[in-house]
Structure formats: structure tokens, C-alpha cells
Design a protein around this motif. Structure first.
Motif, PDB file in Angstrom:
ATOM      1  N   UNK A  88       0.818  -1.195   0.000  1.00  0.00           N
ATOM      2  CA  UNK A  88       0.000   0.000   0.000  1.00  0.00           C
ATOM      3  C   UNK A  88       0.862   1.259   0.000  1.00  0.00           C
ATOM      4  N   UNK A  89       1.934   1.259   0.761  1.00  0.00           N
ATOM      5  CA  UNK A  89       2.816   2.432   0.833  1.00  0.00           C
ATOM      6  C   UNK A  89       3.434   2.716  -0.531  1.00  0.00           C
ATOM      7  N   UNK A  90       3.883   1.665  -1.200  1.00  0.00           N
ATOM      8  CA  UNK A  90       4.488   1.831  -2.526  1.00  0.00           C
ATOM      9  C   UNK A  90       3.468   2.384  -3.524  1.00  0.00           C
ATOM     10  N   UNK A  91       2.231   1.937  -3.433  1.00  0.00           N
ATOM     11  CA  UNK A  91       1.180   2.446  -4.329  1.00  0.00           C
ATOM     12  C   UNK A  91       0.895   3.920  -4.071  1.00  0.00           C
ATOM     13  N   UNK A  92       0.888   4.319  -2.811  1.00  0.00           N
ATOM     14  CA  UNK A  92       0.669   5.731  -2.478  1.00  0.00           C
ATOM     15  C   UNK A  92       1.814   6.597  -2.985  1.00  0.00           C
ATOM     16  N   UNK A  93       3.037   6.123  -2.863  1.00  0.00           N
ATOM     17  CA  UNK A  93       4.186   6.875  -3.367  1.00  0.00           C
ATOM     18  C   UNK A  93       4.090   7.021  -4.883  1.00  0.00           C
ATOM     19  N   UNK A  94       3.688   5.949  -5.545  1.00  0.00           N
ATOM     20  CA  UNK A  94       3.527   5.991  -6.997  1.00  0.00           C
ATOM     21  C   UNK A  94       2.445   7.007  -7.386  1.00  0.00           C
ATOM     22  N   UNK A  95       1.345   7.014  -6.644  1.00  0.00           N
ATOM     23  CA  UNK A  95       0.257   7.957  -6.903  1.00  0.00           C
ATOM     24  C   UNK A  95       0.734   9.391  -6.712  1.00  0.00           C
ATOM     25  N   UNK A  96       1.483   9.668  -5.652  1.00  0.00           N
ATOM     26  CA  UNK A  96       2.006  11.013  -5.412  1.00  0.00           C
ATOM     27  C   UNK A  96       2.897  11.470  -6.553  1.00  0.00           C
ATOM     28  N   UNK A  97       3.707  10.565  -7.077  1.00  0.00           N
ATOM     29  CA  UNK A  97       4.553  10.907  -8.221  1.00  0.00           C
ATOM     30  C   UNK A  97       3.713  11.225  -9.454  1.00  0.00           C
ATOM     31  N   UNK A  98       2.673  10.440  -9.680  1.00  0.00           N
ATOM     32  CA  UNK A  98       1.784  10.676 -10.819  1.00  0.00           C
ATOM     33  C   UNK A  98       1.071  12.019 -10.705  1.00  0.00           C
ATOM     34  N   UNK A  99       0.682  12.376  -9.493  1.00  0.00           N
ATOM     35  CA  UNK A  99      -0.025  13.641  -9.276  1.00  0.00           C
ATOM     36  C   UNK A  99       0.898  14.843  -9.402  1.00  0.00           C
ATOM     37  N   UNK A 100       2.196  14.635  -9.254  1.00  0.00           N
ATOM     38  CA  UNK A 100       3.180  15.713  -9.316  1.00  0.00           C
ATOM     39  C   UNK A 100       2.786  16.855  -8.379  1.00  0.00           C
ATOM     40  N   UNK A 101       2.505  16.497  -7.130  1.00  0.00           N
ATOM     41  CA  UNK A 101       2.072  17.460  -6.130  1.00  0.00           C
ATOM     42  C   UNK A 101       3.083  18.590  -6.029  1.00  0.00           C
TER      43      UNK A 101
END
Length: 87
Positions: free
Chosen positions: A1-14
Motif C-alpha cells: 500500500x505504501x508503494x502504491x501511495x508513493x507511486x500515486x504522489x509521483x503521478x499527481x506531481x504534487x
């Protein structure tokens, strides 16, 4: 789950500016409340008008739940120029 959240944050380019839209899908029925119960929206037209009237050109995070048809998504998500920088 942590890895998926990190991947999502990268995709969002916060923090990179601009407007970003991302779709997440999965098995239905996991939520507690329906969107219309929270916002009082029963039809796509009502949701579209509310988004345009209240959120146009503002920095927002909008979650659309129970959207399972492309025409619903296009009507509610609009275009990138509906929303403010950083949305």
C-alpha cells in the motif's frame, strides 16, 4: 500500500502547478456514503452546474464517486481550464 501511495504522489506531481486529473477505479460498494447524500446532487446536470458555479478557477480537490459512464465523467470533470492552478 505504501508503494502504491508513493507511486500515486509521483503521478499527481504534487506541488508542480497546473491542473492534474487522475482516475482511480476498483470494486464498487466500499464507500460509506453516496456523493449525492453528501452534496444533495441527484443528476449530472446539477453536479456540473455546482462545480462550475462554486469551484471554477479555484484550487480544488474534487472526488467523483460512482461515475461509471464516460459522458458523466466528461460532464463533471470538464476541462483543465475549469479549475485553478494546483488543483
Amino acid at each position: 500500500m505504501v508503494a502504491r501511495m508513493q507511486h500515486l504522489k509521483l503521478k499527481l506531481q504534487v506541488g508542480s502547478g497546473g491542473v492534474c486529473m487522475i482516475g482511480i477505479w476498483g470494486v464498487g460498494g466500499g464507500g460509506v456514503l453516496k456523493q449525492k447524500e453528501v452534496l444533495g446532487i441527484d443528476r449530472v446536470e446539477e453536479g456540473r452546474r455546482m462545480i462550475i458555479d462554486r469551484f471554477c478557477h479555484r484550487k480544488v480537490l474534487i472526488v467523483l464517486d460512482d461515475v461509471d459512464q464516460l459522458d458523466q465523467l466528461e460532464a463533471l470533470a470538464g476541462s483543465h481550464d475549469w479549475f485553478g492552478e494546483g488543483s
